[in-house]
Scaffold this motif. Structure first.
Motif, PDB file in Angstrom:
ATOM      1  N   ALA A 303      34.201   7.139 134.890  1.00 32.19           N
ATOM      2  CA  ALA A 303      33.504   7.575 136.114  1.00 32.19           C
ATOM      3  C   ALA A 303      32.180   6.840 136.259  1.00 32.19           C
ATOM      4  N   ALA A 304      31.418   6.719 135.168  1.00 30.03           N
ATOM      5  CA  ALA A 304      30.111   6.059 135.252  1.00 30.03           C
ATOM      6  C   ALA A 304      30.281   4.575 135.589  1.00 30.03           C
ATOM      7  N   LEU A 305      31.269   3.939 135.004  1.00 26.46           N
ATOM      8  CA  LEU A 305      31.507   2.519 135.306  1.00 26.46           C
ATOM      9  C   LEU A 305      31.912   2.356 136.776  1.00 26.46           C
ATOM     10  N   ALA A 306      32.701   3.310 137.267  1.00 27.09           N
ATOM     11  CA  ALA A 306      33.144   3.237 138.662  1.00 27.09           C
ATOM     12  C   ALA A 306      31.978   3.435 139.635  1.00 27.09           C
ATOM     13  N   LEU A 307      31.003   4.227 139.223  1.00 30.28           N
ATOM     14  CA  LEU A 307      29.877   4.522 140.117  1.00 30.28           C
ATOM     15  C   LEU A 307      28.761   3.488 140.010  1.00 30.28           C
ATOM     16  N   GLY A 308      28.983   2.431 139.235  1.00 35.13           N
ATOM     17  CA  GLY A 308      28.023   1.324 139.263  1.00 35.13           C
ATOM     18  C   GLY A 308      27.425   0.893 137.942  1.00 35.13           C
ATOM     19  N   ALA A 309      27.806   1.545 136.831  1.00 38.03           N
ATOM     20  CA  ALA A 309      27.247   1.139 135.533  1.00 38.03           C
ATOM     21  C   ALA A 309      27.973  -0.085 134.996  1.00 38.03           C
ATOM     22  N   ARG A 310      27.217  -1.049 134.473  1.00 35.03           N
ATOM     23  CA  ARG A 310      27.843  -2.185 133.773  1.00 35.03           C
ATOM     24  C   ARG A 310      28.182  -1.780 132.350  1.00 35.03           C
ATOM     25  N   MET A 311      27.288  -0.967 131.765  1.00 35.68           N
ATOM     26  CA  MET A 311      27.494  -0.519 130.396  1.00 35.68           C
ATOM     27  C   MET A 311      27.073   0.942 130.299  1.00 35.68           C
ATOM     28  N   VAL A 312      27.709   1.660 129.388  1.00 37.79           N
ATOM     29  CA  VAL A 312      27.489   3.089 129.256  1.00 37.79           C
ATOM     30  C   VAL A 312      27.019   3.365 127.827  1.00 37.79           C
ATOM     31  N   LEU A 313      25.863   3.982 127.693  1.00 39.71           N
ATOM     32  CA  LEU A 313      25.311   4.222 126.358  1.00 39.71           C
ATOM     33  C   LEU A 313      25.547   5.670 125.934  1.00 39.71           C
ATOM     34  N   LEU A 314      25.766   5.843 124.637  1.00 36.26           N
ATOM     35  CA  LEU A 314      25.968   7.166 124.063  1.00 36.26           C
ATOM     36  C   LEU A 314      24.798   7.469 123.140  1.00 36.26           C
ATOM     37  N   GLY A 315      24.187   8.640 123.287  1.00 35.98           N
ATOM     38  CA  GLY A 315      23.049   9.016 122.460  1.00 35.98           C
ATOM     39  C   GLY A 315      23.460   9.881 121.283  1.00 35.98           C
ATOM     40  N   ARG A 316      23.803  11.136 121.558  1.00 39.56           N
ATOM     41  CA  ARG A 316      24.145  12.057 120.463  1.00 39.56           C
ATOM     42  C   ARG A 316      25.462  11.714 119.767  1.00 39.56           C
ATOM     43  N   PRO A 317      26.528  11.323 120.498  1.00 36.71           N
ATOM     44  CA  PRO A 317      27.818  11.136 119.799  1.00 36.71           C
ATOM     45  C   PRO A 317      27.785  10.151 118.617  1.00 36.71           C
ATOM     46  N   PRO A 318      27.115   8.985 118.715  1.00 36.50           N
ATOM     47  CA  PRO A 318      27.097   8.129 117.516  1.00 36.50           C
ATOM     48  C   PRO A 318      26.387   8.787 116.336  1.00 36.50           C
ATOM     49  N   LEU A 319      25.407   9.673 116.631  1.00 40.85           N
ATOM     50  CA  LEU A 319      24.746  10.389 115.527  1.00 40.85           C
ATOM     51  C   LEU A 319      25.721  11.367 114.869  1.00 40.85           C
ATOM     52  N   TRP A 320      26.591  11.965 115.665  1.00 38.74           N
ATOM     53  CA  TRP A 320      27.639  12.821 115.070  1.00 38.74           C
ATOM     54  C   TRP A 320      28.540  11.982 114.160  1.00 38.74           C
ATOM     55  N   GLY A 321      28.948  10.816 114.665  1.00 38.52           N
ATOM     56  CA  GLY A 321      29.814   9.935 113.868  1.00 38.52           C
ATOM     57  C   GLY A 321      29.118   9.518 112.584  1.00 38.52           C
TER      58      GLY A 321
END
Ligand SMILES: Cc1cc2nc3c(=O)[nH]c(=O)nc-3n(C[C@H](O)[C@H](O)[C@H](O)COP(=O)(O)O)c2cc1C
Ligand SMILES: CC(C)CC(=O)C(=O)O
Length: 370
Positions: A303-321
């Protein structure tokens, strides 16, 4: 650790559940929490819950390509790791493990100014692109010195975070009297500048006091010229939520912007990032727009890429990983979410990122969308 006992890949929520069991409760509150009533934290997630998609069929989706180019570098995935402070709070190797994990997934890793491993150690461990994130400190010499080091070890861009003139009031941290403890520290910065981040005091967050002392709340658009003059690296401004500021960012020389409300950790009541993405993308004058805030699944990234984002960043999820499985956990989280994105692209009938445009999303399901 990247698989359940039945051999299935973990999803983001599996990593979250595992991480919660492993991480110190005060650190967990620091990671998960947001400002005030955490309305914007909730709004970021709710915005994705409202999205409805318009799939196309018979589009020839036997091959799906999630690769993307930005500033001359090609990435296997449009998902990247947002800058977050102090990774050693959740893993002994900290950002070195995150860099290995992001590299294994072919993802961008934006290293925080308050990283708990040195820029050089992180660069050594990384097999993909790194950027450096800065806050605007009163001590500009500290910013300039960090930039010099980042340039020397090959960081590809500088991301200036512009939504923290002061720290949001995060009640969880204030009630916990949160301070950065143990042997964790922002090792890239003069210890004197960081001292107050470690001073525990009942009824207040050390981070609030530290920010008030060390961040320069007086900077304006005109000061960007100073930063521009310090480096030839592309300058990315993180924390833009309006068309007005997107236009100002472009006018003052930003090479890209990040639509972000800091994961709901700054101005509570601020709009969900997703709800303003299209507006900001329209105002960005063709500059790349990145996005963060509430992306938990591949379909959210779609959805974010469709609405105009070239790249999408994740904040909390990589910390969970990272907390759940170190470098493997970071790689697992990024790969699983990228696979979810590829799956959603196939089922939506859009086999490349170039096929993603607003026609993917029913705009009336986005707040403010017609
Ligand atoms: C624990 C934590 C620390 C963060 N530290 C920073 C930071 O040092 N610099 C920064 O620009 N943003 C920081 N952020 C904000 C993230 O870069 C990002 O904007 C936000 O987490 C995105 O939302 P999400 O967590 O819903 O993906 C931090 C976020 C978290 C959760
Ligand atoms: C240590 C903080 C300044 C990091 C941050 O930006 C955050 O916690 O959101």
């Amino acid at each position: 650790m990247t698989q359940t006992r039945t051999g299935q890949s973990f999803t983001g929520t599996d990593y979250q559940r595992l991480a919660r069991e492993l991480v110190d409760p005060d650190v967990w509150d620091f990671i998960e929490g947001g400002a005030e009533a955490e309305r914007t934290v909730a709004a970021n997630l709710a915005a994705f819950d409202r999205v409805r998609l318009r799939p196309r069929v018979l589009a020839g989706v036997s091959e799906v390509d999630t690769s993307v180019e930005l500033f001359g570098t090609r990435y296997a995935t449009p998902l990247g790791v947002a800058p977050t402070a102090y990774h050693r709070l959740v893993d002994a190797e900290g950002e070195v493990a995150t860099a290995r994990g992001a590299g294994a997934a072919g993802a961008l890793f934006v290293v925080g100014m308050f990283a708990s491993r040195t820029l050089e150690e992180i660069a050594e461990a990384s097999s993909s692109e790194l950027w450096i994130q800065l806050y605007w400190l009163r001590r500009r010499d500290v910013m300039a010195a960090l930039l010099r080091r980042a340039e020397r070890c090959g960081y590809g861009a500088v991301m200036l975070t512009v939504d923290v003139p002061r720290m949001g009031r995060r009640w969880r941290d204030m009630r916990n009297g949160f301070a950065i403890g143990g042997d964790v520290a922002a090792v890239n910065i003069d210890a004197g500048v960081m001292a107050s981040a470690h001073e525990r005091a009942a009824g207040g967050s050390a981070l609030v006091r530290h920010t008030a002392q060390q961040f320069d709340a007086g900077v304006t658009w005109d000061d960007l010229a100073w930063l521009r003059a310090q480096t030839r690296l592309p300058l990315v401004l993180k924390g833009i939520l309006t068309a007005e500021d997107a236009r100002l960012a472009v006018r003052h020389g930003a090479d890209a912007i990040v639509v972000s409300n800091h994961g709901g950790r700054q101005l509570d009541g601020a709009v969900a990032s997703l709800d303003v993405l299209a507006e900001v993308a329209d105002a960005a004058g063709g500059r790349p727009v990145l996005f963060d805030g509430g992306v938990r699944r591949g379909v959210d990234a779609l959805a974010a890429l469709a609405l105009g984002a070239r790249m999408v960043l994740l904040g909390r999820p990589p910390l969970w990983g990272l907390a759940a499985g170190g470098a493997d956990g970071v790689a697992g989280l990024l790969r699983t979410t990228t696979e979810e994105l590829a799956h959603a692209m196939a089922l939506a009938g859009r086999p490349t990122l170039g096929d993603l445009d607003r026609s993917v999303v029913r705009m009336s399901t986005i707040a403010g969308g017609a």
